[in-house]
Design a protein around this motif. Structure first.
Motif, PDB file in Angstrom:
ATOM      1  N   LEU A 108      48.852  45.400  26.884  1.00 43.26           N
ATOM      2  CA  LEU A 108      47.309  45.967  26.401  1.00 43.26           C
ATOM      3  C   LEU A 108      46.320  45.055  27.321  1.00 43.26           C
ATOM      4  O   LEU A 108      46.387  43.983  26.825  1.00 43.26           O
ATOM      5  CB  LEU A 108      47.414  45.791  25.012  1.00 43.26           C
ATOM      6  N   ALA A 109      45.480  45.519  27.923  1.00 45.84           N
ATOM      7  CA  ALA A 109      44.578  44.959  28.675  1.00 45.84           C
ATOM      8  C   ALA A 109      43.229  45.647  28.819  1.00 45.84           C
ATOM      9  O   ALA A 109      43.104  46.451  29.746  1.00 45.84           O
ATOM     10  CB  ALA A 109      45.012  44.787  30.063  1.00 45.84           C
ATOM     11  N   PRO A 110      42.427  45.754  27.750  1.00 45.76           N
ATOM     12  CA  PRO A 110      41.337  46.609  27.557  1.00 45.76           C
ATOM     13  C   PRO A 110      40.296  46.200  28.849  1.00 45.76           C
ATOM     14  O   PRO A 110      39.680  47.167  29.427  1.00 45.76           O
ATOM     15  CB  PRO A 110      40.814  46.569  26.144  1.00 45.76           C
ATOM     16  N   GLY A 111      40.331  45.086  29.273  1.00 38.34           N
ATOM     17  CA  GLY A 111      39.257  44.828  30.287  1.00 38.34           C
ATOM     18  C   GLY A 111      38.007  44.601  29.889  1.00 38.34           C
ATOM     19  O   GLY A 111      37.501  44.566  28.891  1.00 38.34           O
ATOM     20  N   GLY A 112      37.120  44.867  30.771  1.00 33.90           N
ATOM     21  CA  GLY A 112      35.647  44.774  30.634  1.00 33.90           C
ATOM     22  C   GLY A 112      35.041  44.339  31.986  1.00 33.90           C
ATOM     23  O   GLY A 112      35.621  44.380  32.965  1.00 33.90           O
ATOM     24  N   GLY A 133      33.278  42.425  35.111  1.00 33.18           N
ATOM     25  CA  GLY A 133      33.615  41.131  35.752  1.00 33.18           C
ATOM     26  C   GLY A 133      34.985  40.846  36.021  1.00 33.18           C
ATOM     27  O   GLY A 133      35.816  42.042  36.342  1.00 33.18           O
ATOM     28  N   ASP A 134      35.624  39.888  36.281  1.00 31.05           N
ATOM     29  CA  ASP A 134      36.760  39.444  36.480  1.00 31.05           C
ATOM     30  C   ASP A 134      37.975  39.813  35.531  1.00 31.05           C
ATOM     31  O   ASP A 134      37.746  39.450  34.294  1.00 31.05           O
ATOM     32  CB  ASP A 134      37.083  37.895  36.576  1.00 31.05           C
ATOM     33  N   PRO A 135      38.948  40.894  35.619  1.00 33.82           N
ATOM     34  CA  PRO A 135      39.733  41.248  34.770  1.00 33.82           C
ATOM     35  C   PRO A 135      40.500  40.246  33.894  1.00 33.82           C
ATOM     36  O   PRO A 135      41.008  40.404  32.812  1.00 33.82           O
ATOM     37  CB  PRO A 135      40.648  42.355  35.217  1.00 33.82           C
ATOM     38  N   LEU A 136      40.874  39.115  34.850  1.00 30.41           N
ATOM     39  CA  LEU A 136      41.568  38.023  34.205  1.00 30.41           C
ATOM     40  C   LEU A 136      40.834  37.386  33.247  1.00 30.41           C
ATOM     41  O   LEU A 136      41.398  36.306  32.879  1.00 30.41           O
ATOM     42  CB  LEU A 136      42.166  37.259  35.282  1.00 30.41           C
ATOM     43  N   ALA A 137      39.493  37.560  33.069  1.00 34.86           N
ATOM     44  CA  ALA A 137      38.838  36.576  32.334  1.00 34.86           C
ATOM     45  C   ALA A 137      38.759  37.257  30.940  1.00 34.86           C
ATOM     46  O   ALA A 137      38.457  36.723  29.861  1.00 34.86           O
ATOM     47  CB  ALA A 137      37.423  36.411  32.783  1.00 34.86           C
ATOM     48  N   HIS A 138      39.339  38.480  30.529  1.00 35.06           N
ATOM     49  CA  HIS A 138      39.407  39.192  29.517  1.00 35.06           C
ATOM     50  C   HIS A 138      40.724  38.856  28.594  1.00 35.06           C
ATOM     51  O   HIS A 138      41.597  39.040  29.373  1.00 35.06           O
ATOM     52  CB  HIS A 138      39.004  40.819  29.511  1.00 35.06           C
ATOM     53  N   PRO A 139      40.725  39.082  27.287  1.00 38.39           N
ATOM     54  CA  PRO A 139      41.961  39.039  26.667  1.00 38.39           C
ATOM     55  C   PRO A 139      42.900  40.136  26.794  1.00 38.39           C
ATOM     56  O   PRO A 139      42.577  41.352  27.110  1.00 38.39           O
ATOM     57  CB  PRO A 139      41.474  38.944  25.230  1.00 38.39           C
ATOM     58  N   LEU A 142      50.094  36.338  24.462  1.00 35.98           N
ATOM     59  CA  LEU A 142      48.781  36.380  24.295  1.00 35.98           C
ATOM     60  C   LEU A 142      47.972  35.795  25.134  1.00 35.98           C
ATOM     61  O   LEU A 142      48.201  34.425  25.270  1.00 35.98           O
ATOM     62  CB  LEU A 142      48.124  36.417  22.912  1.00 35.98           C
ATOM     63  N   ASN A 143      47.023  36.336  25.943  1.00 37.88           N
ATOM     64  CA  ASN A 143      46.002  35.451  26.889  1.00 37.88           C
ATOM     65  C   ASN A 143      44.784  35.763  26.347  1.00 37.88           C
ATOM     66  O   ASN A 143      44.377  37.012  26.661  1.00 37.88           O
ATOM     67  CB  ASN A 143      46.374  35.741  28.404  1.00 37.88           C
ATOM     68  N   GLY A 144      44.222  34.974  25.654  1.00 38.24           N
ATOM     69  CA  GLY A 144      42.638  35.147  25.079  1.00 38.24           C
ATOM     70  C   GLY A 144      41.635  34.905  26.316  1.00 38.24           C
ATOM     71  O   GLY A 144      40.425  34.862  25.842  1.00 38.24           O
ATOM     72  N   GLY A 145      42.028  34.680  27.610  1.00 37.56           N
ATOM     73  CA  GLY A 145      41.177  34.166  28.426  1.00 37.56           C
ATOM     74  C   GLY A 145      41.777  32.946  29.382  1.00 37.56           C
ATOM     75  O   GLY A 145      42.708  32.320  28.900  1.00 37.56           O
ATOM     76  N   PHE A 146      40.990  32.658  30.304  1.00 35.42           N
ATOM     77  CA  PHE A 146      41.463  31.324  30.915  1.00 35.42           C
ATOM     78  C   PHE A 146      41.767  30.385  29.954  1.00 35.42           C
ATOM     79  O   PHE A 146      40.796  29.676  29.196  1.00 35.42           O
ATOM     80  CB  PHE A 146      40.262  30.769  32.053  1.00 35.42           C
ATOM     81  N   GLY A 147      42.946  29.503  30.095  1.00 32.55           N
ATOM     82  CA  GLY A 147      43.192  28.472  29.556  1.00 32.55           C
ATOM     83  C   GLY A 147      43.450  28.715  27.771  1.00 32.55           C
ATOM     84  O   GLY A 147      43.705  27.664  27.028  1.00 32.55           O
TER      85      GLY A 147
END
Length: 249
Positions: free
Chosen positions: A77-81, A83-89, A142-147
């Motif tokens: 599940l990666a709704p995105g947004g 800018g950088d897609p990897l910066a989004h939860p 879960l990846n809530g963003g970088f780090g």
């Protein structure tokens, strides 16, 4: 000394994971072919009352045969947004697919909830080659963003429905009542409480932890401050949210 990139699971992580699960309309479904090779495809998504992911798929699709041979799968599940897609939860769920019997009480509830989230699916939902599958949750990443990486268990994701049978039975009527008689309150939930643009917002589902709002292809999640397990508690919560929304609008 190596640093563990996985953060301790806390209420913030659980809340974000549940919101992603409840508010995402499509996901990447990865199944296993008979040769054991990963096979990824796009699928529409809804959730049952407890948060179990639901899909509607055709027997003619490759992933359906894969799931019938091996129910293990993964759901991204990666709704995105912007800018950088990897910066989004985003969240990856380990699941086991279970075909749903259409004529059962569970099957009727799942069909209703799925079509409330995915109304265009009504065009083909009752075709004989289509079936609903419940994706029973296992572990999740879960990846809530970088780090911000977390490992979660199924209990971190699903709503506790052990004492909520009365609420489950009342859900369909409560959704219809709110949309028909309290559309102004529903609109304020979206605009005043969640900051959405104005429009004919509707409630598509209710559960112990919150309600799902929809406007066309847009979906929002409104979480309750405390879980509700009865129709009376639900009514009081919705009334309080309406008052809060009017006070802040």
């Amino acid at each position: 000394m190596a640093i563990d990139p996985i953060r301790p699971t806390d209420a913030t992580a659980r809340g974000l994971a549940k919101t992603l699960l409840r508010s995402t309309r499509s996901a990447a479904l990865a199944t296993l072919t008979r040769e054991g090779h990963p096979f990824a495809s796009l699928t529409s998504l809804a959730t049952d009352v407890d948060g179990t992911p639901l899909i509607l798929i055709s027997a003619l699709s490759g992933h359906t045969g894969n799931l019938e041979a091996d129910p293990r799968a993964s759901l991204l599940l990666a709704p995105g947004g912007k800018g950088d897609p990897l910066a989004h939860p985003r969240i990856t769920l380990q699941v086991r697919a279970q075909k749903v019997e259409r004529d059962s009480a569970e099957g009727r509830r799942i069909r209703r909830r799925f079509l409330a989230r995915q109304p265009r699916a009504s065009l083909y939902a009752d075709f004989p080659d289509f079936s609903f599958f419940a994706l029973r949750l296992g572990r999740a990443s879960l990846n809530g963003g970088f780090g911000k990486a977390y490992e979660l268990e199924a209990a971190d994701l699903v709503s506790d429905c052990t004492q909520a049978q009365a609420l489950i039975e009342a859900e369909e009527g409560a959704v219809a009542h709110m949309n028909a008689d309290h559309a102004d309150a529903v609109r304020l939930y979206a605009t005043a409480l969640l900051g959405a643009k104005d429009g004919a917002w509707r409630i598509s589902g209710l559960d112990p932890d919150g309600c799902d709002l929809s406007l066309g292809d847009k979906v929002l999640r409104l979480n309750f401050d405390e879980p509700v397990t009865s129709p009376d508690a639900l009514r009081k919560t919705l009334v309080a949210l309406a008052a809060k929304a009017r006070a802040g609008s």
